[in-house]
Enzyme design. Structure first.
Site, short mmCIF file in Angstrom:
data_model
loop_
_atom_site.label_atom_id
_atom_site.label_comp_id
_atom_site.label_asym_id
_atom_site.label_seq_id
_atom_site.Cartn_x
_atom_site.Cartn_y
_atom_site.Cartn_z
N SER A 62 0.86 -1.19 0.00
CA SER A 62 0.00 0.00 0.00
C SER A 62 0.89 1.23 0.00
CB SER A 62 -0.88 0.00 1.26
OG SER A 62 -1.56 1.23 1.42
N TYR A 121 -3.60 -1.21 10.30
CA TYR A 121 -3.46 -1.40 8.86
C TYR A 121 -2.09 -0.92 8.38
CZ TYR A 121 -4.70 -1.23 3.87
OH TYR A 121 -4.73 -1.43 2.51
#
Length: 251
Positions: free
Chosen positions: A140, A153
């Site tokens: 990400s 996350y």
């Protein structure tokens, strides 16, 4: 480009995973679509309807036994494993760190990080038997930076970046390339849920301003990058973190 190569796609029931599975199917791969839900079966049917070859294997990447079975079923059906896109994941709880529960933390780490480890472990073993291969992990933009209320996350995705580099170093000389894509804001159901969250909607409006390309991305745009990384066109690329973020990390 990927004719008859057997490629596993986890999290293939929707979003980036589904779009990538369709891209790989169109490129001629034998796509083993995996998901925790029957939506993955729909993706496999879509590939078949378009003239490609695919099958569905239900698996929870947070279970090593299920990941091991997934890889074994792929090899049993097609004879070998040539590639994988380790994409399955869950989103953040949108909760400040001091309010984050242990269950919320452990869920994110189990799926988003440990799940990638399980996949790498068993995929690499199968690829060593097949003489090599290529793997792409979904990291990400948050593998390098952070956003508010996403500690679990962000931590997991930073870990995916480290796992990718470590695997690339360990197996490059043995014919296995391991890279990661770092999506920015891609319009998937996961992102739509986050945008609709009261504490995040205004923040996502600000994020758009930080995408020099002037828009958020589409899942297939990540899929095309994954296709390239899995192909021989990327034969000298390993251990790379490839941003697919509309310039977000350039600011």
């Amino acid at each position: 480009m990927l004719e008859k190569r057997t490629i596993i796609v986890t999290g293939g029931g929707g979003g980036i995973g589904q779009a990538t599975a369709l891209v790989l199917g169109k490129a001629g791969a034998n796509v083993v679509v995996s998901d925790i839900s029957d939506a993955g079966a729909e993706t496999a049917q879509m590939i078949g309807a378009a003239g490609g070859e695919a099958c569905f294997v239900r698996a929870d990447v947070g279970s090593e036994a299920q990941v091991e079975a997934l890889v074994a079923k792929a090899v049993a059906r097609y004879g070998r494993l040539d590639g994988a896109f380790n994409n399955a994941g869950v989103e953040q709880a949108n909760t400040p760190l001091h309010e984050l529960s242990a269950d919320q933390w452990e869920r994110a780490i189990r799926i988003d990080l440990t799940g990638v480890f399980y996949c790498l472990k068993h995929e690499i073993a199968a690829m060593l038997d097949s003489g090599g291969g290529a793997i792409v992990n979904t990291a990400s933009a948050l593998s390098e930076v952070a956003i508010p209320q996403a500690a679990e996350y962000v931590s997991a995705k930073h870990g995916v970046a480290g796992l990718t580099k470590a695997a690339a170093i360990d197996y490059g000389a043995r014919g296995i390339r391991v890279n990661a894509v770092l999506p920015g804001i891609i319009r998937t159901a996961m992102i739509d849920r986050a945008i609709e969250h009261p504490s995040f909607s205004a923040y996502f409006e600000k994020l758009l301003e930080h995408h020099p390309i002037g828009r958020f991305g589409q899942p297939a745009e990540v899929g095309e990058t994954v296709k390239w990384l899995l192909s021989d066109a990327a034969s000298f690329v390993t251990g790379a973190m490839i941003s697919v973020d509309g310039g977000y990390r350039a600011i």
